[in-house]
Design a protein around this motif. Structure first.
Motif, PDB file in Angstrom:
ATOM      1  N   ASP A 150      -1.675  10.879  -6.495  1.00 29.95           N
ATOM      2  CA  ASP A 150      -2.867  10.327  -5.851  1.00 29.95           C
ATOM      3  C   ASP A 150      -3.598   9.359  -6.778  1.00 29.95           C
ATOM      4  OD1 ASP A 150      -2.344  11.767  -3.593  1.00 29.95           O
ATOM      5  OD2 ASP A 150      -3.792  13.360  -4.006  1.00 29.95           O
ATOM      6  N   ARG A 151      -3.676   9.694  -8.051  1.00 35.08           N
ATOM      7  CA  ARG A 151      -4.341   8.796  -9.001  1.00 35.08           C
ATOM      8  C   ARG A 151      -3.536   7.518  -9.201  1.00 35.08           C
ATOM      9  NH1 ARG A 151      -7.067  12.626 -13.750  1.00 35.08           N
ATOM     10  NH2 ARG A 151      -8.475  13.753 -12.346  1.00 35.08           N
ATOM     11  N   PHE A 152      -2.224   7.640  -9.155  1.00 32.52           N
ATOM     12  CA  PHE A 152      -1.406   6.431  -9.213  1.00 32.52           C
ATOM     13  C   PHE A 152      -1.655   5.559  -7.989  1.00 32.52           C
ATOM     14  CE2 PHE A 152       1.291   8.600 -12.405  1.00 32.52           C
ATOM     15  CZ  PHE A 152       1.414   7.563 -13.312  1.00 32.52           C
ATOM     16  N   ASP A 153      -1.829   6.175  -6.830  1.00 25.67           N
ATOM     17  CA  ASP A 153      -2.101   5.398  -5.615  1.00 25.67           C
ATOM     18  C   ASP A 153      -3.388   4.593  -5.764  1.00 25.67           C
ATOM     19  OD1 ASP A 153       0.170   6.217  -4.264  1.00 25.67           O
ATOM     20  OD2 ASP A 153      -0.821   7.912  -3.280  1.00 25.67           O
ATOM     21  N   VAL A 154      -4.407   5.207  -6.357  1.00 27.82           N
ATOM     22  CA  VAL A 154      -5.674   4.499  -6.587  1.00 27.82           C
ATOM     23  C   VAL A 154      -5.451   3.326  -7.537  1.00 27.82           C
ATOM     24  CG1 VAL A 154      -7.984   4.690  -7.569  1.00 27.82           C
ATOM     25  CG2 VAL A 154      -7.097   6.527  -6.120  1.00 27.82           C
ATOM     26  N   ALA A 155      -4.693   3.566  -8.616  1.00 21.52           N
ATOM     27  CA  ALA A 155      -4.429   2.505  -9.591  1.00 21.52           C
ATOM     28  C   ALA A 155      -3.623   1.374  -8.963  1.00 21.52           C
ATOM     29  CB  ALA A 155      -3.687   3.083 -10.794  1.00 21.52           C
ATOM     30  N   ILE A 156      -2.651   1.716  -8.142  1.00 23.72           N
ATOM     31  CA  ILE A 156      -1.836   0.696  -7.468  1.00 23.72           C
ATOM     32  C   ILE A 156      -2.712  -0.159  -6.562  1.00 23.72           C
ATOM     33  CG2 ILE A 156      -0.021   0.355  -5.738  1.00 23.72           C
ATOM     34  CD1 ILE A 156       1.299   2.932  -6.953  1.00 23.72           C
ATOM     35  N   ARG A 157      -3.591   0.489  -5.817  1.00 21.74           N
ATOM     36  CA  ARG A 157      -4.478  -0.251  -4.918  1.00 21.74           C
ATOM     37  C   ARG A 157      -5.399  -1.186  -5.702  1.00 21.74           C
ATOM     38  NH1 ARG A 157      -6.689   3.751  -2.739  1.00 21.74           N
ATOM     39  NH2 ARG A 157      -8.740   3.732  -3.740  1.00 21.74           N
ATOM     40  N   ARG A 158      -5.932  -0.701  -6.818  1.00 23.24           N
ATOM     41  CA  ARG A 158      -6.802  -1.554  -7.635  1.00 23.24           C
ATOM     42  C   ARG A 158      -6.040  -2.742  -8.199  1.00 23.24           C
ATOM     43  NH1 ARG A 158      -9.890   3.444 -10.600  1.00 23.24           N
ATOM     44  NH2 ARG A 158     -11.692   3.553  -9.204  1.00 23.24           N
ATOM     45  N   ALA A 159      -4.814  -2.503  -8.649  1.00 24.74           N
ATOM     46  CA  ALA A 159      -4.008  -3.594  -9.195  1.00 24.74           C
ATOM     47  C   ALA A 159      -3.712  -4.639  -8.126  1.00 24.74           C
ATOM     48  CB  ALA A 159      -2.712  -3.046  -9.786  1.00 24.74           C
ATOM     49  N   GLU A 160      -3.486  -4.188  -6.897  1.00 21.52           N
ATOM     50  CA  GLU A 160      -3.254  -5.123  -5.789  1.00 21.52           C
ATOM     51  C   GLU A 160      -4.520  -5.923  -5.495  1.00 21.52           C
ATOM     52  OE1 GLU A 160       0.140  -2.605  -3.276  1.00 21.52           O
ATOM     53  OE2 GLU A 160      -1.995  -2.357  -2.811  1.00 21.52           O
ATOM     54  N   GLU A 161      -5.658  -5.251  -5.524  1.00 27.15           N
ATOM     55  CA  GLU A 161      -6.921  -5.911  -5.188  1.00 27.15           C
ATOM     56  C   GLU A 161      -7.295  -6.993  -6.195  1.00 27.15           C
ATOM     57  OE1 GLU A 161      -9.589  -2.637  -4.965  1.00 27.15           O
ATOM     58  OE2 GLU A 161      -9.044  -2.097  -2.898  1.00 27.15           O
ATOM     59  N   VAL A 162      -6.958  -6.785  -7.469  1.00 29.71           N
ATOM     60  CA  VAL A 162      -7.322  -7.773  -8.491  1.00 29.71           C
ATOM     61  C   VAL A 162      -6.185  -8.749  -8.773  1.00 29.71           C
ATOM     62  CG1 VAL A 162      -8.985  -6.214  -9.547  1.00 29.71           C
ATOM     63  CG2 VAL A 162      -6.651  -6.275 -10.433  1.00 29.71           C
ATOM     64  N   GLY A 163      -5.083  -8.629  -8.031  1.00 30.09           N
ATOM     65  CA  GLY A 163      -4.009  -9.612  -8.134  1.00 30.09           C
ATOM     66  C   GLY A 163      -3.174  -9.526  -9.392  1.00 30.09           C
ATOM     67  N   LEU A 164      -2.721  -8.304  -9.757  1.00 37.92           N
ATOM     68  CA  LEU A 164      -1.898  -8.107 -10.952  1.00 37.92           C
ATOM     69  C   LEU A 164      -0.557  -7.491 -10.547  1.00 37.92           C
ATOM     70  CD1 LEU A 164      -4.579  -6.708 -13.427  1.00 37.92           C
ATOM     71  CD2 LEU A 164      -3.571  -8.997 -13.423  1.00 37.92           C
ATOM     72  N   PRO A 165       0.413  -8.313 -10.118  1.00 39.23           N
ATOM     73  CA  PRO A 165       1.680  -7.773  -9.610  1.00 39.23           C
ATOM     74  C   PRO A 165       2.459  -6.949 -10.623  1.00 39.23           C
ATOM     75  CG  PRO A 165       1.809 -10.159  -9.910  1.00 39.23           C
ATOM     76  CD  PRO A 165       0.369  -9.790 -10.041  1.00 39.23           C
TER      77      PRO A 165
END
Length: 314
Positions: A150-165
Motif C-alpha cells: 500500500d505504501r508503494f502504491d502511494v509512492a507510485i502515485r506521487r511519482a506519476e503526479e510529479v512526472g518522474l517515470p
C-alpha cells in the motif's frame, strides 16, 4: 531553514546550474507582481537531491524575466531519511549580486526567466510531495521495514503526479520484490522470501526493457567500474535488489554448504532464481553484463549448483 551562506553568495561567473534547468517547464509561466513571494525549484530526477530557493519579486521585466531578491535556499546535499539537508553553494544563485553582506543574513539578487519561477504556494506544495516520495524511496533503499504494498502504491502515485517515470518504475520494482517475499514489507525467512523470486525477477526484467540506460548504470556500479550513487533512482533500486537477493541466498547457504541439500528448493528452482537475476542485469539478454550474456551466467551457475557449490550472483 538557514540563510544563504557567504560562500554561496560569492560564487560568480558561472551559468545557472543543471539542477535549475531541470526545473524549467515544470509549470507554465505565471503572472507575477512586484513584492510577491516566489519559489525557485532546483529539482533533480531523484527527488532526494532536490533543492529550492525562496525570495520576492523585485522587478518584472518586459523580456519575460524577473529580478528576485532571494533570502533562503535549500539544496539536496546531505539529505537524510527525515528529509533534512544543509545549504551549500551554486546552482540558481550562481552569479548573483550581493545585496546584504551580513554573514548571518545574506541577501542576494538574481534575474531569472518567469518559467524558472513558481508561485510560492504551488512550488512549496510540489516540493513537499517530492520530499515525501524521496522518504519512501530512501526507506526502501535502507531497511525497507514497513514498506508495505500500500505504501508503494502511494509512492507510485506521487511519482506519476510529479512526472518522474524512472521513480515510478523504481517503486513498482520495489513493490514487486516486497510482494514476492509474502511478508508485506516485514522480514521473513529466506526460505519463504525466495519461493516466488524467480517469476518476480522475470517481471522485473520485462519492466526494465524500457530503461536499458538505468540497467547499464547499475551494472557499472555492481561491476565496480562506477562508484555507487543515487543520481539515477532506478539504477539504485536495481543495485538494492541485488543486495537483497545476495543476502537471501546467503541465508540459504548457511543452512547447507551444498545447495543440493537445501530444504524446500531443488537445483532447478535455485537455478531459476539465478537466471532471473541474470535476465534483470542484462535487460532480458539485450545487453551484456561484463561482456557476457544470460546463457554464459546460467551455464556457470548450473555447473556450480550441480557440483554442490553456491554460484556467485554476479
Amino acid at each position: 531553514m538557514k540563510p544563504i551562506s557567504r560562500h554561496m553568495a560569492r560564487v560568480a561567473g558561472v551559468t545557472v546550474g543543471a539542477t535549475l534547468l531541470l526545473s524549467a517547464g515544470l509549470a507554465s509561466a505565471a503572472s507575477f507582481e512586484v513584492g510577491e513571494k516566489v519559489f525557485v525549484p532546483m529539482f533533480e530526477p531523484n527527488p532526494e537531491l532536490d533543492g529550492y530557493a525562496e525570495g520576492f519579486v523585485e522587478q518584472v521585466h518586459d523580456d519575460g524575466t524577473l529580478t528576485l531578491r532571494i533570502n533562503k535556499v535549500q539544496t539536496g546535499k546531505g539529505k537524510t531519511l527525515s528529509g533534512t539537508c544543509h545549504p551549500s553553494g551554486g546552482t540558481a544563485l550562481s552569479g548573483a549580486e550581493i545585496v546584504s553582506d551580513d554573514p548571518d543574513d545574506l541577501v542576494v539578487e538574481q534575474r531569472l526567466l518567469t518559467d524558472e519561477v513558481m508561485t510560492y504556494r504551488r512550488g512549496s506544495q510540489l516540493y513537499l510531495k517530492r520530499e515525501n516520495l524521496s522518504i519512501a524511496y530512501l526507506k526502501y533503499l535502507g531497511s525497507g521495514m514497513g514498506m508495505t504494498p500500500d505504501r508503494f502504491d502511494v509512492a507510485i502515485r506521487r511519482a506519476e503526479e510529479v512526472g518522474l517515470p524512472r521513480m515510478v518504475a523504481a517503486m513498482e520494482i520495489g513493490k514487486m520484490q516486497v510482494e514476492s517475499t509474502q511478508g508485506r514489507g516485514f522480514p521473513v525467512p529466506a526460505s519463504r522470501a525466495l519461493q516466488k523470486a524467480a517469476p518476480m525477477l522475470d517481471d522485473v526484467a520485462a519492466k526494465l526493457e524500457g530503461y536499458p540506460e538505468s540497467v547499464e548504470t547499475a551494472a557499472r556500479m555492481l561491476g565496480g567500474t562506477t562508484p555507487e550513487h543515487r543520481d539515477d533512482p532506478l539504477a539504485a533500486v536495481i543495485v538494492r535488489l541485488h543486495e537483497i537477493l545476495d543476502k537471501q541466498l546467503g541465508e540459504l547457504a548457511q543452512q547447507s554448504d551444498d545447495p543440493r541439500e537445501v530444504s524446500g528448493f531443488s537445483v532447478d528452482q535455485l537455478l531459476a532464481i539465478y537466471t532471473g537475476w541474470f535476465r534483470v542485469i542484462t535487460v532480458n539478454d539485450t545487453q551484456p553484463f561484463q561482456n557476457a550474456d544470460v546463457d554464459y551466467y546460467r551455464e556457470r551457475a548450473a555447473k556450480a549448483l550441480n557440483d554442490g557449490e553456491w554460484p556467485a550472483l554476479k
